[in-house]
Design a protein around this motif. Structure first.
Motif, PDB file in Angstrom:
ATOM      1  N   ARG A  68     -75.543-109.210 -19.510  1.00 37.53           N
ATOM      2  CA  ARG A  68     -76.987-109.341 -19.160  1.00 37.53           C
ATOM      3  C   ARG A  68     -77.744-109.353 -20.285  1.00 37.53           C
ATOM      4  O   ARG A  68     -78.642-109.855 -20.650  1.00 37.53           O
ATOM      5  CB  ARG A  68     -77.123-108.593 -18.029  1.00 37.53           C
ATOM      6  CG  ARG A  68     -76.527-109.010 -16.591  1.00 37.53           C
ATOM      7  CD  ARG A  68     -77.426-108.282 -15.373  1.00 37.53           C
ATOM      8  NE  ARG A  68     -77.099-106.904 -15.435  1.00 37.53           N
ATOM      9  CZ  ARG A  68     -76.363-105.874 -14.987  1.00 37.53           C
ATOM     10  NH1 ARG A  68     -75.299-106.724 -14.282  1.00 37.53           N
ATOM     11  NH2 ARG A  68     -76.205-104.677 -14.910  1.00 37.53           N
ATOM     12  N   TRP A  69     -77.624-108.196 -20.999  1.00 38.17           N
ATOM     13  CA  TRP A  69     -78.294-107.946 -22.454  1.00 38.17           C
ATOM     14  C   TRP A  69     -78.052-108.975 -23.120  1.00 38.17           C
ATOM     15  O   TRP A  69     -79.262-109.607 -23.895  1.00 38.17           O
ATOM     16  CB  TRP A  69     -77.954-106.522 -22.737  1.00 38.17           C
ATOM     17  CG  TRP A  69     -78.460-106.237 -24.204  1.00 38.17           C
ATOM     18  CD1 TRP A  69     -79.654-105.878 -24.545  1.00 38.17           C
ATOM     19  CD2 TRP A  69     -77.585-106.494 -25.363  1.00 38.17           C
ATOM     20  NE1 TRP A  69     -79.774-105.851 -26.101  1.00 38.17           N
ATOM     21  CE2 TRP A  69     -78.443-105.777 -26.555  1.00 38.17           C
ATOM     22  CE3 TRP A  69     -76.099-106.578 -25.668  1.00 38.17           C
ATOM     23  CZ2 TRP A  69     -77.823-105.742 -27.960  1.00 38.17           C
ATOM     24  CZ3 TRP A  69     -75.668-106.215 -26.827  1.00 38.17           C
ATOM     25  CH2 TRP A  69     -76.558-106.202 -27.921  1.00 38.17           C
TER      26      TRP A  69
ATOM     27  N   GLN B 158     -85.938-105.920 -42.740  1.00 35.46           N
ATOM     28  CA  GLN B 158     -86.043-106.964 -41.549  1.00 35.46           C
ATOM     29  C   GLN B 158     -84.491-106.658 -40.931  1.00 35.46           C
ATOM     30  O   GLN B 158     -84.815-106.736 -39.271  1.00 35.46           O
ATOM     31  CB  GLN B 158     -86.025-108.398 -42.043  1.00 35.46           C
ATOM     32  CG  GLN B 158     -86.077-109.335 -40.752  1.00 35.46           C
ATOM     33  CD  GLN B 158     -86.218-110.849 -41.510  1.00 35.46           C
ATOM     34  OE1 GLN B 158     -86.703-111.159 -42.385  1.00 35.46           O
ATOM     35  NE2 GLN B 158     -85.932-111.659 -40.636  1.00 35.46           N
ATOM     36  N   SER B 159     -83.499-106.653 -41.112  1.00 35.87           N
ATOM     37  CA  SER B 159     -82.414-106.365 -40.604  1.00 35.87           C
ATOM     38  C   SER B 159     -82.335-105.077 -39.766  1.00 35.87           C
ATOM     39  O   SER B 159     -81.973-105.029 -38.624  1.00 35.87           O
ATOM     40  CB  SER B 159     -81.219-106.565 -41.492  1.00 35.87           C
ATOM     41  OG  SER B 159     -80.814-107.922 -42.317  1.00 35.87           O
ATOM     42  N   ALA B 160     -83.003-104.107 -40.593  1.00 41.33           N
ATOM     43  CA  ALA B 160     -83.114-102.760 -39.679  1.00 41.33           C
ATOM     44  C   ALA B 160     -84.058-102.775 -38.628  1.00 41.33           C
ATOM     45  O   ALA B 160     -83.548-102.195 -37.363  1.00 41.33           O
ATOM     46  CB  ALA B 160     -83.434-101.737 -40.719  1.00 41.33           C
ATOM     47  N   THR B 161     -85.013-103.805 -38.650  1.00 45.33           N
ATOM     48  CA  THR B 161     -86.173-103.860 -37.540  1.00 45.33           C
ATOM     49  C   THR B 161     -85.270-104.667 -36.361  1.00 45.33           C
ATOM     50  O   THR B 161     -85.532-104.248 -35.077  1.00 45.33           O
ATOM     51  CB  THR B 161     -87.182-104.457 -38.156  1.00 45.33           C
ATOM     52  OG1 THR B 161     -87.726-103.783 -38.981  1.00 45.33           O
ATOM     53  CG2 THR B 161     -88.088-104.878 -36.897  1.00 45.33           C
ATOM     54  N   GLU B 162     -84.650-105.566 -36.883  1.00 50.45           N
ATOM     55  CA  GLU B 162     -83.880-106.259 -35.703  1.00 50.45           C
ATOM     56  C   GLU B 162     -82.815-105.337 -35.128  1.00 50.45           C
ATOM     57  O   GLU B 162     -82.595-105.537 -33.811  1.00 50.45           O
ATOM     58  CB  GLU B 162     -83.371-107.348 -36.433  1.00 50.45           C
ATOM     59  CG  GLU B 162     -84.331-108.578 -36.939  1.00 50.45           C
ATOM     60  CD  GLU B 162     -83.521-109.798 -37.406  1.00 50.45           C
ATOM     61  OE1 GLU B 162     -84.440-110.961 -37.529  1.00 50.45           O
ATOM     62  OE2 GLU B 162     -82.663-109.727 -38.228  1.00 50.45           O
ATOM     63  N   MET B 163     -82.103-104.731 -35.808  1.00 46.85           N
ATOM     64  CA  MET B 163     -81.141-103.590 -35.144  1.00 46.85           C
ATOM     65  C   MET B 163     -81.520-102.978 -34.355  1.00 46.85           C
ATOM     66  O   MET B 163     -81.099-102.380 -33.209  1.00 46.85           O
ATOM     67  CB  MET B 163     -80.241-103.232 -36.218  1.00 46.85           C
ATOM     68  CG  MET B 163     -79.335-104.084 -36.937  1.00 46.85           C
ATOM     69  SD  MET B 163     -78.389-103.034 -38.290  1.00 46.85           S
ATOM     70  CE  MET B 163     -77.912-104.168 -39.456  1.00 46.85           C
ATOM     71  N   SER B 164     -82.752-102.281 -34.610  1.00 41.70           N
ATOM     72  CA  SER B 164     -83.548-101.320 -33.977  1.00 41.70           C
ATOM     73  C   SER B 164     -84.035-102.075 -32.515  1.00 41.70           C
ATOM     74  O   SER B 164     -83.985-101.315 -31.585  1.00 41.70           O
ATOM     75  CB  SER B 164     -84.792-100.726 -34.731  1.00 41.70           C
ATOM     76  OG  SER B 164     -84.373 -99.855 -35.710  1.00 41.70           O
ATOM     77  N   ASP B 165     -84.446-103.395 -32.665  1.00 45.34           N
ATOM     78  CA  ASP B 165     -84.727-104.139 -31.333  1.00 45.34           C
ATOM     79  C   ASP B 165     -83.754-104.151 -30.592  1.00 45.34           C
ATOM     80  O   ASP B 165     -84.090-104.106 -29.394  1.00 45.34           O
ATOM     81  CB  ASP B 165     -85.281-105.409 -31.873  1.00 45.34           C
ATOM     82  CG  ASP B 165     -86.139-106.174 -30.681  1.00 45.34           C
ATOM     83  OD1 ASP B 165     -86.968-105.349 -30.155  1.00 45.34           O
ATOM     84  OD2 ASP B 165     -85.673-107.296 -30.438  1.00 45.34           O
TER      85      ASP B 165
ATOM     86  N   LEU C 228     -81.060-102.909 -25.480  1.00 45.66           N
ATOM     87  CA  LEU C 228     -79.625-102.376 -24.976  1.00 45.66           C
ATOM     88  C   LEU C 228     -79.906-100.998 -24.251  1.00 45.66           C
ATOM     89  O   LEU C 228     -79.318-101.071 -23.262  1.00 45.66           O
ATOM     90  CB  LEU C 228     -78.472-102.482 -25.997  1.00 45.66           C
ATOM     91  CG  LEU C 228     -77.216-101.799 -25.576  1.00 45.66           C
ATOM     92  CD1 LEU C 228     -76.577-102.902 -24.533  1.00 45.66           C
ATOM     93  CD2 LEU C 228     -76.296-101.789 -26.692  1.00 45.66           C
ATOM     94  N   GLN C 229     -80.432-100.103 -24.871  1.00 46.72           N
ATOM     95  CA  GLN C 229     -80.528 -98.715 -24.087  1.00 46.72           C
ATOM     96  C   GLN C 229     -81.574 -99.082 -22.760  1.00 46.72           C
ATOM     97  O   GLN C 229     -81.163 -98.508 -21.743  1.00 46.72           O
ATOM     98  CB  GLN C 229     -81.669 -97.810 -25.033  1.00 46.72           C
ATOM     99  CG  GLN C 229     -82.089 -96.487 -24.546  1.00 46.72           C
ATOM    100  CD  GLN C 229     -82.756 -95.701 -25.637  1.00 46.72           C
ATOM    101  OE1 GLN C 229     -82.469 -95.541 -26.720  1.00 46.72           O
ATOM    102  NE2 GLN C 229     -83.777 -94.982 -24.827  1.00 46.72           N
ATOM    103  N   ALA C 230     -82.324 -99.864 -22.820  1.00 44.93           N
ATOM    104  CA  ALA C 230     -83.108-100.248 -21.618  1.00 44.93           C
ATOM    105  C   ALA C 230     -82.216-100.613 -20.489  1.00 44.93           C
ATOM    106  O   ALA C 230     -82.256-100.222 -19.254  1.00 44.93           O
ATOM    107  CB  ALA C 230     -84.229-101.058 -21.983  1.00 44.93           C
ATOM    108  N   ARG C 231     -81.392-101.525 -20.886  1.00 43.42           N
ATOM    109  CA  ARG C 231     -80.307-102.355 -19.878  1.00 43.42           C
ATOM    110  C   ARG C 231     -79.456-101.247 -19.459  1.00 43.42           C
ATOM    111  O   ARG C 231     -79.107-100.991 -18.232  1.00 43.42           O
ATOM    112  CB  ARG C 231     -79.616-103.339 -20.660  1.00 43.42           C
ATOM    113  CG  ARG C 231     -80.597-104.566 -21.048  1.00 43.42           C
ATOM    114  CD  ARG C 231     -80.645-105.642 -19.641  1.00 43.42           C
ATOM    115  NE  ARG C 231     -81.305-106.686 -19.846  1.00 43.42           N
ATOM    116  CZ  ARG C 231     -81.673-107.714 -18.717  1.00 43.42           C
ATOM    117  NH1 ARG C 231     -81.122-107.522 -17.633  1.00 43.42           N
ATOM    118  NH2 ARG C 231     -82.316-108.666 -19.259  1.00 43.42           N
ATOM    119  N   LEU C 232     -78.842-100.396 -20.389  1.00 46.12           N
ATOM    120  CA  LEU C 232     -77.787 -99.264 -19.894  1.00 46.12           C
ATOM    121  C   LEU C 232     -78.448 -98.343 -19.136  1.00 46.12           C
ATOM    122  O   LEU C 232     -77.937 -97.633 -18.185  1.00 46.12           O
ATOM    123  CB  LEU C 232     -77.232 -98.765 -21.314  1.00 46.12           C
ATOM    124  CG  LEU C 232     -76.261 -99.744 -21.969  1.00 46.12           C
ATOM    125  CD1 LEU C 232     -75.894 -99.048 -23.364  1.00 46.12           C
ATOM    126  CD2 LEU C 232     -75.118-100.129 -21.155  1.00 46.12           C
TER     127      LEU C 232
END
Length: 250
Positions: free
Chosen positions: A105-106, A145-152, A157-161
């Motif tokens: 779903r995520w 930028q990549s770090a920001t995208e990974m954090s997003d 994912l945390q919200a879904r789990l």
């Protein structure tokens, strides 16, 4: 495309509290053999320097040969090069199945918002760094930028789990990194080769001091992540880990 395939604790800044020991992790792998070769060359340049520095500063009864052995054991396999997005305890089969459903779903609803039409995440391996003052993990950091995208990705994912009762609603901030050397994997392996007193002395001093790697602290270039995977950290397989679930950006 999403499909299931049958077949690192320092990820976040802050303290772990009383969370159970994780069994699985969600990661972006960079399966590029040219990159793996670059990582291996980097490791071979750094570990002898780190071994000499620690030998000079540590117990003088420990031979340089023993230090060399310890640092070779600290090398993280290049074929496992990845950026972790989340670590999780999935000891029970029903937890694993629920996590796969939640990941699907995520991946279908949240990940496209981060990708914004792209079929890959291009990550620049910007620089080397160590965690805090212990210097017990050496890793490559992504560009901002990549770090920001990974954090997003981690946040959604945390919200879904958490809605599936598989994760806490609030967790420490993600610190994106790709490990190339780590102290924690040395002790048990070294204990099979050396006596307990020498192992204890080596582990007390072993670290990856900046002076051993600062000369090589430069970008390794940009590489594409095209999949996100759920991996079982307890089950090494084919130079990597057993893949329980995978979502392809392509």
């Amino acid at each position: 495309m999403v499909f299931a395939i049958s077949c690192s604790s320092r990820l976040f800044s802050g303290t772990a509290g009383n969370r159970p020991r994780p069994t699985h992790f969600v990661a972006l792998r960079l399966p590029d053999e040219h990159l793996w070769q670059q990582v291996q060359r980097l490791q071979q340049e750094i570990w002898p320097r780190a071994a000499r520095i620690c030998a000079e500063q540590g117990d003088q009864s420990i031979s340089l040969e023993d230090w060399d052995l310890a640092f070779q054991m600290a090398l993280y396999p290049a074929s496992r090069f990845h950026f972790s997005l989340f670590v999780i305890d999935l000891k029970k089969e029903e937890q694993l199945q629920l996590a796969k459903e939640c990941l699907s779903r995520w991946f279908g609803e949240d990940v496209p918002q981060t990708l914004q039409g792209r079929n890959q995440l291009e990550i620049e391996l910007a620089e080397l760094a160590c965690f805090d003052k212990k210097e017990d993990v050496l890793f490559l950091q992504p560009d901002d930028q990549s770090a920001t995208e990974m954090s997003d990705l981690n946040r959604t994912l945390q919200a879904r789990l958490s809605t599936c009762m598989l994760a806490e609603k609030q967790r420490p901030t993600l610190q994106p990194h790709a490990t190339i050397m780590k102290k924690s994997q040395v002790g048990r392996k070294l204990g099979q080769k050396l006596d307990a007193n020498r192992v204890k002395s080596i582990m007390k001093t072993l670290r990856f001091p900046r002076e051993a790697w600062s000369e090589y602290n430069k970008s390794l270039g940009k590489y594409a992540a095209r999949e996100v995977q759920l991996l079982d950290m307890r089950k090494p397989k084919d130079g990597y880990f057993e893949v329980e679930w995978e979502g392809s950006f392509r």
